[in-house]
Design a protein around this motif. Structure first.
Motif, short mmCIF file in Angstrom:
data_model
loop_
_atom_site.label_atom_id
_atom_site.label_comp_id
_atom_site.label_asym_id
_atom_site.label_seq_id
_atom_site.Cartn_x
_atom_site.Cartn_y
_atom_site.Cartn_z
N ALA A 129 0.67 38.39 99.91
CA ALA A 129 0.12 39.55 100.62
C ALA A 129 -0.11 39.22 102.08
O ALA A 129 0.19 40.02 102.97
N PHE A 130 -0.62 38.01 102.33
CA PHE A 130 -0.87 37.64 103.72
C PHE A 130 0.43 37.53 104.50
O PHE A 130 0.52 37.94 105.66
N GLU A 170 3.12 39.11 103.81
CA GLU A 170 3.69 40.44 103.95
C GLU A 170 3.02 41.20 105.08
O GLU A 170 3.66 42.02 105.74
N SER A 171 1.75 40.91 105.33
CA SER A 171 1.07 41.66 106.39
C SER A 171 1.74 41.37 107.73
O SER A 171 1.71 42.24 108.62
N ILE A 197 4.38 43.79 107.99
CA ILE A 197 3.83 45.12 108.21
C ILE A 197 3.44 45.29 109.68
O ILE A 197 3.58 46.37 110.25
N TYR A 198 2.96 44.21 110.31
CA TYR A 198 2.66 44.32 111.74
C TYR A 198 3.93 44.66 112.51
O TYR A 198 3.91 45.51 113.40
N LEU A 221 6.46 46.24 111.34
CA LEU A 221 6.77 47.64 111.01
C LEU A 221 5.92 48.59 111.83
O LEU A 221 6.41 49.61 112.32
N VAL A 222 4.64 48.25 111.98
CA VAL A 222 3.75 49.12 112.75
C VAL A 222 4.21 49.18 114.20
O VAL A 222 4.24 50.27 114.82
N LEU A 251 7.17 51.42 114.32
CA LEU A 251 6.80 52.83 114.17
C LEU A 251 6.17 53.36 115.44
O LEU A 251 6.45 54.49 115.86
N VAL A 252 5.33 52.54 116.08
CA VAL A 252 4.72 52.97 117.33
C VAL A 252 5.81 53.20 118.37
O VAL A 252 5.80 54.21 119.09
N LEU A 261 8.87 54.02 117.88
CA LEU A 261 9.74 55.16 117.57
C LEU A 261 9.02 56.49 117.65
O LEU A 261 9.56 57.47 118.13
#
Lengths: 82, 252
Positions: free
Chosen positions: A58-59, A61-62, A65-66, A68-69, A72-73, A75
Motif C-alpha cells: 500500500a505504501f 502504491e501511494s 497514486i501521487y 496519478l494525482v 490528473l492535476v 490534465l
C-alpha cells in the motif's frame, strides 16, 4: 489554452504516470517475490507475512497514486492554463 | 462520458475536479449532491442489512446473520493483529464502520447501475471518487488516533514528537500531515483511476472488453477498503503504544 503549455502538460502527465508506475512496479514485484520466498521457507508465518506485505504494498502504491494525482492535476485542473 | 475540465475553488479541499457535479446549495455553500445521494444510499443499505441480520438472532447462524458474523470476525481479527490483544476491543466499531462503509461505497460504484437515475447534471458514482469524501474519512482517522493517544497516555503523548531526539521534530510534525494526505489520496486515486480506465475503455471498445478490467476494479476496490482499515488501525495502535517498541510501519 496555449498549445505549447497544453502539449507540455500532456507530455508531463504521461511521464508522471509512466515513471511513477515503473519504480513502484519493480519494487512491488521485488517485495512480493521476497514475501513468497518467506512463505515458502516458513509456511506457518503466512498470516504475518501477508499483513506486512499488504501494508508495504500500500505504501509503495501511494507513490504511484501521487504520480496519478499530478497527472490528473495537469490534465484537468492545470494551474498554468489561464 | 469523458470528464470535463472544471475548476472549482470555493472550498480549499476540492481543488481537483473531474467531471461535472450536481450541486446543492445550502446557504451560499455548494455541496456535491450526487455524492450525498450515493452516500445516503450506502448508509441506508448498511443499516438495513445490520437491522435484518440482528433481528431474530439464532445460536447457529445462517444466511445474512452468518455473513455479518463473518464480517465482524474478519474486522475483529484485523484490528487485533494491528493493535494487540489489550487495546483492540474498543476500536472494532470504528475500524469496522470505516471498512464496511468504504467497501460498500467502492463496490456500489461498480455494481449498482447508477446510470438509470438521471440527474440534471453530473452523474452518480461511488462516493469515494470524490476527494472530499476520502479527505473527510482520513481526517476522521487523524482525529481518532490523536484521541486514542491522548486518552491512553495523556499529555505524555506529545513526547513522541521529541522522543528519540528533538532534531526530528519537523519530520514528526510532517508525519501528521502525510498520514491523512496519503490515506485520502490513495483511496481517491484508486477509485477515480478505476473509473477513468473503465470509462476510457468503454469509449474505445464498448462490448465485453471492459469486463475484465471491471472485475479487476472490484478486486482493487476491496483491497483499498482493506488497506484503509488496516492503516487506520495501525495508526491508532501506534499512537496508543509508547515509544521505543518496533516503529517501522508508519512511513509513507
Amino acid at each position: 489554452m496555449n498549445p505549447l503549455i497544453a502539449s507540455a502538460s500532456v507530455l508531463a502527465a504521461a511521464l508522471a504516470i509512466g515513471l511513477a508506475s515503473l519504480g513502484p512496479g519493480l519494487a512491488q514485484g521485488n517485495a512480493s517475490g521476497q514475501a513468497l520466498e518467506g512463505i515458502a521457507r516458513q509456511p506457518e508465518a503466512e498470516g504475518k507475512i501477508r499483513g506486512t506485505l499488504l501494508l508495504s504494498l500500500a505504501f509503495m502504491e501511494s507513490l504511484t497514486i501521487y504520480g496519478l494525482v499530478i497527472a490528473l492535476v495537469l490534465l484537468f485542473a492545470n494551474p498554468f492554463a489561464s | 462520458m469523458m470528464p470535463l475540465i472544471d475548476l472549482w475553488t470555493a472550498l480549499p479541499l476540492a481543488k481537483l475536479e473531474v467531471g461535472h457535479h450536481f450541486y446543492w446549495y445550502i446557504g451560499n455553500l455548494r455541496v456535491h449532491g450526487q455524492v450525498f445521494i450515493t452516500t445516503w444510499f450506502v448508509m441506508a443499505l448498511l443499516i438495513a442489512v445490520a437491522f435484518v441480520a440482528s433481528r431474530n438472532i439464532q445460536r447457529v447462524p445462517s444466511g445474512i446473520q452468518n455473513l455479518m458474523e463473518y464480517a465482524l470476525e474478519f474486522i475483529r481479527d484485523l484490528t487485533k493483529s494491528q493493535m494487540g490483544e489489550h487495546e483492540y476491543r474498543a476500536w472494532v466499531p470504528f475500524v469496522g464502520t470505516l471498512f464496511l462503509f468504504i467497501f460498500v461505497c467502492n463496490w456500489s460504484g461498480a455494481l449498482v447501475p447508477w446510470k438509470l437515475i438521471e440527474l440534471p447534471e453530473g452523474e452518480l458514482a461511488a462516493p469515494t471518487n470524490d476527494i472530499n469524501t476520502t479527505v473527510a474519512l482520513a481526517l476522521l482517522v487523524s482525529l481518532a488516533y490523536f484521541y486514542a493517544g491522548l486518552r491512553k497516555r495523556g499529555l505524555k503523548y506529545f513526547t513522541k514528537y521529541i522522543e528519540p531526539t528533538p532534531v526530528l521534530l519537523p519530520i514528526a510534525i510532517l508525519e501528521d500531515f502525510t498520514k491523512p494526505l496519503s490515506l485520502s489520496f490513495r483511496l481517491f486515486g484508486n477509485i477515480l483511476a478505476d473509473e477513468l480506465v473503465v470509462s476510457v475503455l468503454v469509449l474505445l471498445v464498448p462490448l465485453f472488453v471492459p469486463l475484465p478490467v471491471m472485475v479487476l476494479g472490484l478486486f482493487t476496490s476491496a483491497i483499498q477498503a482493506l488497506v484503509f482499515a488496516t492503516l487506520a488501525a495501525t495508526y491508532i495502535g501506534e499512537a496508543m503504544e509508547g515509544h521505543g517498541g518496533d516503529h517501522e510501519a508508519a512511513h509513507s
